[in-house]
Design an enzyme around this catalytic site. Structure first.
Site, PDB file in Angstrom:
ATOM      1  N   ILE A  34       0.830  -1.220   0.000  1.00  0.00           N
ATOM      2  CA  ILE A  34       0.000   0.000   0.000  1.00  0.00           C
ATOM      3  C   ILE A  34       0.856   1.258   0.000  1.00  0.00           C
ATOM      4  O   ILE A  34       0.420   2.306  -0.469  1.00  0.00           O
ATOM      5  CB  ILE A  34      -0.998  -0.016   1.174  1.00  0.00           C
ATOM      6  CG1 ILE A  34      -2.177   0.922   0.890  1.00  0.00           C
ATOM      7  CG2 ILE A  34      -0.327   0.313   2.488  1.00  0.00           C
ATOM      8  CD1 ILE A  34      -3.347   0.758   1.823  1.00  0.00           C
ATOM      9  N   ASN A  47      -3.411   1.923  15.519  1.00  0.00           N
ATOM     10  CA  ASN A  47      -3.961   1.573  16.837  1.00  0.00           C
ATOM     11  C   ASN A  47      -4.359   2.870  17.526  1.00  0.00           C
ATOM     12  O   ASN A  47      -4.063   3.959  17.036  1.00  0.00           O
ATOM     13  CB  ASN A  47      -2.965   0.751  17.656  1.00  0.00           C
ATOM     14  CG  ASN A  47      -1.673   1.503  17.883  1.00  0.00           C
ATOM     15  OD1 ASN A  47      -1.658   2.579  18.476  1.00  0.00           O
ATOM     16  ND2 ASN A  47      -0.580   0.957  17.368  1.00  0.00           N
ATOM     17  N   VAL A  56       1.154  -2.954   8.633  1.00  0.00           N
ATOM     18  CA  VAL A  56       1.007  -1.900   7.622  1.00  0.00           C
ATOM     19  C   VAL A  56       1.272  -0.528   8.247  1.00  0.00           C
ATOM     20  O   VAL A  56       1.812   0.377   7.594  1.00  0.00           O
ATOM     21  CB  VAL A  56      -0.369  -2.018   6.926  1.00  0.00           C
ATOM     22  CG1 VAL A  56      -1.507  -1.631   7.819  1.00  0.00           C
ATOM     23  CG2 VAL A  56      -0.383  -1.228   5.638  1.00  0.00           C
ATOM     24  N   ASP A  57       0.938  -0.372   9.504  1.00  0.00           N
ATOM     25  CA  ASP A  57       1.189   0.880  10.241  1.00  0.00           C
ATOM     26  C   ASP A  57       2.692   1.184  10.246  1.00  0.00           C
ATOM     27  O   ASP A  57       3.125   2.301   9.910  1.00  0.00           O
ATOM     28  CB  ASP A  57       0.661   0.684  11.673  1.00  0.00           C
ATOM     29  CG  ASP A  57       0.545   1.971  12.473  1.00  0.00           C
ATOM     30  OD1 ASP A  57       0.722   3.048  11.890  1.00  0.00           O
ATOM     31  OD2 ASP A  57       0.267   1.880  13.686  1.00  0.00           O
ATOM     32  N   THR A 146      -6.897  -7.730   9.764  1.00  0.00           N
ATOM     33  CA  THR A 146      -6.644  -9.142   9.422  1.00  0.00           C
ATOM     34  C   THR A 146      -5.234  -9.623   9.764  1.00  0.00           C
ATOM     35  O   THR A 146      -4.892 -10.773   9.500  1.00  0.00           O
ATOM     36  CB  THR A 146      -6.881  -9.412   7.920  1.00  0.00           C
ATOM     37  OG1 THR A 146      -5.892  -8.697   7.156  1.00  0.00           O
ATOM     38  CG2 THR A 146      -8.267  -8.987   7.490  1.00  0.00           C
ATOM     39  N   GLY A 147      -4.421  -8.731  10.339  1.00  0.00           N
ATOM     40  CA  GLY A 147      -3.051  -9.121  10.704  1.00  0.00           C
ATOM     41  C   GLY A 147      -2.950  -9.350  12.201  1.00  0.00           C
ATOM     42  O   GLY A 147      -3.480 -10.333  12.730  1.00  0.00           O
ATOM     43  N   VAL A 148      -2.296  -8.420  12.871  1.00  0.00           N
ATOM     44  CA  VAL A 148      -2.120  -8.483  14.334  1.00  0.00           C
ATOM     45  C   VAL A 148      -3.470  -8.663  15.043  1.00  0.00           C
ATOM     46  O   VAL A 148      -3.557  -9.365  16.053  1.00  0.00           O
ATOM     47  CB  VAL A 148      -1.421  -7.190  14.820  1.00  0.00           C
ATOM     48  CG1 VAL A 148      -1.382  -7.112  16.338  1.00  0.00           C
ATOM     49  CG2 VAL A 148      -0.002  -7.116  14.267  1.00  0.00           C
TER      50      VAL A 148
HETATM   51  N1  AR6 Z   1       0.772  -3.064   2.320  1.00  0.00           N
HETATM   52  C1  AR6 Z   1      -0.448  -3.630   2.347  1.00  0.00           C
HETATM   53  N2  AR6 Z   1      -0.848  -4.473   3.321  1.00  0.00           N
HETATM   54  C2  AR6 Z   1       0.041  -4.745   4.302  1.00  0.00           C
HETATM   55  C3  AR6 Z   1       1.334  -4.187   4.353  1.00  0.00           C
HETATM   56  C4  AR6 Z   1       1.700  -3.307   3.290  1.00  0.00           C
HETATM   57  N3  AR6 Z   1       2.898  -2.710   3.239  1.00  0.00           N
HETATM   58  N4  AR6 Z   1       1.967  -4.668   5.457  1.00  0.00           N
HETATM   59  C5  AR6 Z   1       1.099  -5.503   6.076  1.00  0.00           C
HETATM   60  N5  AR6 Z   1      -0.057  -5.565   5.380  1.00  0.00           N
HETATM   61  P1  AR6 Z   1      -1.847  -5.352  10.372  1.00  0.00           P
HETATM   62  P2  AR6 Z   1      -4.301  -4.986  11.986  1.00  0.00           P
HETATM   63  C6  AR6 Z   1      -1.283  -6.321   5.639  1.00  0.00           C
HETATM   64  O1  AR6 Z   1      -1.305  -6.282  11.380  1.00  0.00           O
HETATM   65  O2  AR6 Z   1      -4.578  -6.441  11.944  1.00  0.00           O
HETATM   66  C7  AR6 Z   1      -0.193  -2.606  14.002  1.00  0.00           C
HETATM   67  O3  AR6 Z   1       0.863  -2.885  14.893  1.00  0.00           O
HETATM   68  C8  AR6 Z   1      -1.196  -7.526   6.521  1.00  0.00           C
HETATM   69  O4  AR6 Z   1      -0.677  -8.651   5.785  1.00  0.00           O
HETATM   70  O5  AR6 Z   1      -0.947  -4.329   9.798  1.00  0.00           O
HETATM   71  O6  AR6 Z   1      -5.409  -4.015  11.732  1.00  0.00           O
HETATM   72  C9  AR6 Z   1      -1.036  -1.417  14.432  1.00  0.00           C
HETATM   73  O7  AR6 Z   1      -0.248  -0.418  15.072  1.00  0.00           O
HETATM   74  C10 AR6 Z   1      -2.650  -7.712   6.898  1.00  0.00           C
HETATM   75  O8  AR6 Z   1      -3.344  -8.418   5.861  1.00  0.00           O
HETATM   76  O9  AR6 Z   1      -3.125  -4.513  10.982  1.00  0.00           O
HETATM   77  C11 AR6 Z   1      -2.012  -2.043  15.380  1.00  0.00           C
HETATM   78  O10 AR6 Z   1      -1.468  -2.192  16.664  1.00  0.00           O
HETATM   79  C12 AR6 Z   1      -3.185  -6.285   6.935  1.00  0.00           C
HETATM   80  O11 AR6 Z   1      -2.188  -5.477   6.314  1.00  0.00           O
HETATM   81  C13 AR6 Z   1      -2.263  -3.402  14.774  1.00  0.00           C
HETATM   82  O12 AR6 Z   1      -1.082  -3.709  14.029  1.00  0.00           O
HETATM   83  C14 AR6 Z   1      -3.460  -5.750   8.323  1.00  0.00           C
HETATM   84  O13 AR6 Z   1      -2.480  -6.241   9.221  1.00  0.00           O
HETATM   85  C15 AR6 Z   1      -3.429  -3.389  13.826  1.00  0.00           C
HETATM   86  O14 AR6 Z   1      -3.673  -4.706  13.398  1.00  0.00           O
END
Ligand code: AR6
Length: 190
Positions: A34, A47, A56-57, A146-148
Protein backbone atom coordinates in the site's frame (compact mmCIF):
# COMPACT_ATOMS: atom_id res chain seq x y z
CA UNK A 1 -20.24 -15.29 -11.71
CA UNK A 2 -17.36 -16.29 -9.55
CA UNK A 3 -16.00 -18.58 -12.26
CA UNK A 4 -16.21 -15.88 -14.89
CA UNK A 5 -14.41 -13.45 -12.58
CA UNK A 6 -11.66 -15.99 -11.92
CA UNK A 7 -11.15 -16.76 -15.57
CA UNK A 8 -10.93 -13.04 -16.32
CA UNK A 9 -8.32 -12.92 -13.61
CA UNK A 10 -6.37 -15.73 -15.21
CA UNK A 11 -6.48 -14.22 -18.68
CA UNK A 12 -5.30 -10.85 -17.45
CA UNK A 13 -2.86 -9.94 -14.71
CA UNK A 14 -3.27 -12.15 -11.66
CA UNK A 15 -2.74 -9.24 -9.36
CA UNK A 16 -5.09 -6.46 -10.46
CA UNK A 17 -8.84 -6.53 -10.82
CA UNK A 18 -11.43 -3.82 -11.18
CA UNK A 19 -15.20 -3.70 -11.08
CA UNK A 20 -17.95 -1.18 -10.51
CA UNK A 21 -20.43 -1.56 -7.68
CA UNK A 22 -23.51 0.60 -7.86
CA UNK A 23 -23.39 3.77 -9.92
CA UNK A 24 -20.68 5.57 -8.00
CA UNK A 25 -18.01 3.19 -6.75
CA UNK A 26 -15.18 1.59 -8.65
CA UNK A 27 -13.54 -1.23 -6.69
CA UNK A 28 -9.98 -2.23 -7.51
CA UNK A 29 -8.09 -5.15 -6.01
CA UNK A 30 -4.32 -5.05 -6.08
CA UNK A 31 -1.81 -7.56 -4.79
CA UNK A 32 0.98 -5.40 -3.44
CA UNK A 33 2.31 -2.83 -1.02
CA UNK A 34 0.00 0.00 0.00
CA UNK A 35 2.93 2.37 0.55
CA UNK A 36 3.63 2.32 -3.21
CA UNK A 37 0.13 3.40 -4.25
CA UNK A 38 -0.35 6.68 -6.09
CA UNK A 39 -3.72 7.66 -4.71
CA UNK A 40 -5.28 10.59 -2.90
CA UNK A 41 -5.65 8.71 0.38
CA UNK A 42 -3.86 5.75 1.92
CA UNK A 43 -5.80 4.29 4.84
CA UNK A 44 -3.69 3.11 7.77
CA UNK A 45 -4.70 0.21 10.05
CA UNK A 46 -3.43 2.05 13.12
CA UNK A 47 -3.96 1.57 16.84
CA UNK A 48 -5.61 3.95 19.31
CA UNK A 49 -2.30 5.55 20.30
CA UNK A 50 -1.78 6.86 16.74
CA UNK A 51 1.94 6.60 17.49
CA UNK A 52 2.82 3.76 15.13
CA UNK A 53 3.17 0.01 15.41
CA UNK A 54 3.99 -3.02 13.29
CA UNK A 55 2.37 -4.38 10.12
CA UNK A 56 1.01 -1.90 7.62
CA UNK A 57 1.19 0.88 10.24
CA UNK A 58 4.94 0.36 10.62
CA UNK A 59 5.39 0.27 6.83
CA UNK A 60 3.46 3.53 6.33
CA UNK A 61 5.49 5.38 8.96
CA UNK A 62 8.75 3.94 7.65
CA UNK A 63 8.11 4.87 4.03
CA UNK A 64 6.24 8.10 4.79
CA UNK A 65 8.93 9.44 7.10
CA UNK A 66 8.81 11.41 10.35
CA UNK A 67 6.30 14.00 9.14
CA UNK A 68 3.46 11.53 9.64
CA UNK A 69 4.47 10.74 13.21
CA UNK A 70 4.85 14.46 13.95
CA UNK A 71 1.29 15.03 12.68
CA UNK A 72 0.03 12.13 14.80
CA UNK A 73 1.74 13.55 17.88
CA UNK A 74 0.08 16.90 17.18
CA UNK A 75 -3.31 15.15 17.06
CA UNK A 76 -2.56 13.50 20.42
CA UNK A 77 -1.57 16.87 21.87
CA UNK A 78 -4.85 18.36 20.66
CA UNK A 79 -8.30 16.93 20.01
CA UNK A 80 -7.19 13.28 20.29
CA UNK A 81 -5.58 13.47 23.72
CA UNK A 82 -7.20 10.13 24.63
CA UNK A 83 -6.30 8.52 21.32
CA UNK A 84 -8.46 7.44 18.38
CA UNK A 85 -11.42 5.20 19.13
CA UNK A 86 -12.03 1.87 17.41
CA UNK A 87 -13.90 2.51 14.15
CA UNK A 88 -13.00 6.21 14.03
CA UNK A 89 -10.81 7.88 11.40
CA UNK A 90 -8.60 10.94 11.18
CA UNK A 91 -6.34 12.39 8.45
CA UNK A 92 -2.72 13.49 8.44
CA UNK A 93 -0.16 14.37 5.80
CA UNK A 94 1.15 11.42 3.79
CA UNK A 95 4.73 12.65 4.23
CA UNK A 96 6.93 11.10 1.55
CA UNK A 97 4.35 8.56 0.37
CA UNK A 98 3.12 9.07 -3.21
CA UNK A 99 -0.30 9.97 -1.79
CA UNK A 100 -1.84 13.21 -0.54
CA UNK A 101 -3.09 12.10 2.85
CA UNK A 102 -3.01 9.18 5.24
CA UNK A 103 -6.32 8.49 6.94
CA UNK A 104 -5.70 6.57 10.14
CA UNK A 105 -8.36 4.26 11.50
CA UNK A 106 -8.40 1.68 14.27
CA UNK A 107 -9.82 -1.74 13.48
CA UNK A 108 -11.43 -3.96 16.09
CA UNK A 109 -9.49 -6.92 17.48
CA UNK A 110 -11.20 -10.15 16.32
CA UNK A 111 -13.42 -11.77 18.93
CA UNK A 112 -15.11 -15.16 18.62
CA UNK A 113 -17.49 -14.26 21.48
CA UNK A 114 -18.58 -10.81 20.35
CA UNK A 115 -19.75 -9.60 16.94
CA UNK A 116 -17.64 -6.53 16.18
CA UNK A 117 -18.54 -6.35 12.48
CA UNK A 118 -20.15 -2.93 12.78
CA UNK A 119 -16.89 -1.52 14.13
CA UNK A 120 -14.98 -2.92 11.17
CA UNK A 121 -17.61 -1.45 8.83
CA UNK A 122 -17.30 1.88 10.69
CA UNK A 123 -13.55 1.95 9.94
CA UNK A 124 -14.28 1.82 6.22
CA UNK A 125 -17.27 4.19 6.30
CA UNK A 126 -15.54 6.77 8.51
CA UNK A 127 -12.29 6.62 6.55
CA UNK A 128 -14.27 7.33 3.37
CA UNK A 129 -16.22 10.11 5.07
CA UNK A 130 -12.93 11.79 6.04
CA UNK A 131 -11.54 11.18 2.54
CA UNK A 132 -14.63 12.70 0.98
CA UNK A 133 -14.27 15.77 3.23
CA UNK A 134 -10.75 16.21 1.85
CA UNK A 135 -12.01 15.98 -1.73
CA UNK A 136 -10.31 12.62 -2.34
CA UNK A 137 -11.46 10.49 -5.25
CA UNK A 138 -9.05 7.54 -4.94
CA UNK A 139 -8.65 5.73 -1.64
CA UNK A 140 -6.44 2.72 -0.91
CA UNK A 141 -7.32 0.38 1.97
CA UNK A 142 -5.31 -2.46 3.48
CA UNK A 143 -7.14 -5.51 4.85
CA UNK A 144 -7.87 -3.79 8.17
CA UNK A 145 -7.78 -6.01 11.29
CA UNK A 146 -6.64 -9.14 9.42
CA UNK A 147 -3.05 -9.12 10.70
CA UNK A 148 -2.12 -8.48 14.33
CA UNK A 149 -5.86 -8.14 15.14
CA UNK A 150 -6.55 -11.67 13.76
CA UNK A 151 -9.85 -11.05 11.92
CA UNK A 152 -10.55 -13.95 9.49
CA UNK A 153 -9.88 -12.55 6.06
CA UNK A 154 -12.99 -13.94 4.31
CA UNK A 155 -15.21 -12.23 6.86
CA UNK A 156 -13.16 -9.01 6.78
CA UNK A 157 -13.38 -8.95 2.98
CA UNK A 158 -17.18 -9.26 3.02
CA UNK A 159 -17.54 -6.45 5.55
CA UNK A 160 -15.02 -4.21 3.79
CA UNK A 161 -16.48 -4.51 0.30
CA UNK A 162 -20.06 -4.02 1.54
CA UNK A 163 -19.17 -0.93 3.56
CA UNK A 164 -17.45 1.04 0.80
CA UNK A 165 -20.37 0.93 -1.66
CA UNK A 166 -21.63 4.43 -2.30
CA UNK A 167 -18.27 6.22 -2.26
CA UNK A 168 -18.03 8.55 -5.24
CA UNK A 169 -14.71 7.43 -6.62
CA UNK A 170 -12.20 4.59 -6.63
CA UNK A 171 -11.67 2.30 -3.66
CA UNK A 172 -8.53 0.23 -4.09
CA UNK A 173 -8.02 -2.68 -1.73
CA UNK A 174 -4.30 -3.39 -1.57
CA UNK A 175 -3.77 -6.95 -0.42
CA UNK A 176 -0.40 -8.02 0.82
CA UNK A 177 -0.63 -11.75 0.12
CA UNK A 178 -2.39 -14.02 -2.33
CA UNK A 179 -4.77 -15.47 0.29
CA UNK A 180 -6.08 -12.01 1.15
CA UNK A 181 -6.32 -11.09 -2.55
CA UNK A 182 -8.31 -14.27 -3.28
CA UNK A 183 -10.67 -13.61 -0.36
CA UNK A 184 -11.43 -10.09 -1.60
CA UNK A 185 -11.72 -11.30 -5.21
CA UNK A 186 -14.27 -13.89 -4.16
CA UNK A 187 -16.43 -11.28 -2.40
CA UNK A 188 -16.07 -8.73 -5.21
CA UNK A 189 -17.19 -11.29 -7.78
CA UNK A 190 -20.56 -11.86 -6.10
N1 AR6 B 1 0.77 -3.06 2.32
C1 AR6 B 1 -0.45 -3.63 2.35
N2 AR6 B 1 -0.85 -4.47 3.32
C2 AR6 B 1 0.04 -4.75 4.30
C3 AR6 B 1 1.33 -4.19 4.35
C4 AR6 B 1 1.70 -3.31 3.29
N3 AR6 B 1 2.90 -2.71 3.24
N4 AR6 B 1 1.97 -4.67 5.46
C5 AR6 B 1 1.10 -5.50 6.08
N5 AR6 B 1 -0.06 -5.57 5.38
P1 AR6 B 1 -1.85 -5.35 10.37
P2 AR6 B 1 -4.30 -4.99 11.99
C6 AR6 B 1 -1.28 -6.32 5.64
O1 AR6 B 1 -1.30 -6.28 11.38
O2 AR6 B 1 -4.58 -6.44 11.94
C7 AR6 B 1 -0.19 -2.61 14.00
O3 AR6 B 1 0.86 -2.88 14.89
C8 AR6 B 1 -1.20 -7.53 6.52
O4 AR6 B 1 -0.68 -8.65 5.79
O5 AR6 B 1 -0.95 -4.33 9.80
O6 AR6 B 1 -5.41 -4.02 11.73
C9 AR6 B 1 -1.04 -1.42 14.43
O7 AR6 B 1 -0.25 -0.42 15.07
C10 AR6 B 1 -2.65 -7.71 6.90
O8 AR6 B 1 -3.34 -8.42 5.86
O9 AR6 B 1 -3.12 -4.51 10.98
C11 AR6 B 1 -2.01 -2.04 15.38
O10 AR6 B 1 -1.47 -2.19 16.66
C12 AR6 B 1 -3.18 -6.28 6.94
O11 AR6 B 1 -2.19 -5.48 6.31
C13 AR6 B 1 -2.26 -3.40 14.77
O12 AR6 B 1 -1.08 -3.71 14.03
C14 AR6 B 1 -3.46 -5.75 8.32
O13 AR6 B 1 -2.48 -6.24 9.22
C15 AR6 B 1 -3.43 -3.39 13.83
O14 AR6 B 1 -3.67 -4.71 13.40
Amino acid sequence: MHGRFRSALCRRAQHVQSRRIGRMTQIELVLGDITAQEVDVVVNAANSSLLGGGGVDGAIHRKGGPEILAACRALRAGHYGRGLGVGQAVATTAGRLPARWVVHTVGPVWSAEQDRSELLADCHRNALRVAEGLGARTVAFPAISTGVYRWPVASAAAIAVASVAGFAGVVRFVLFDQAAFDAYAEVASR
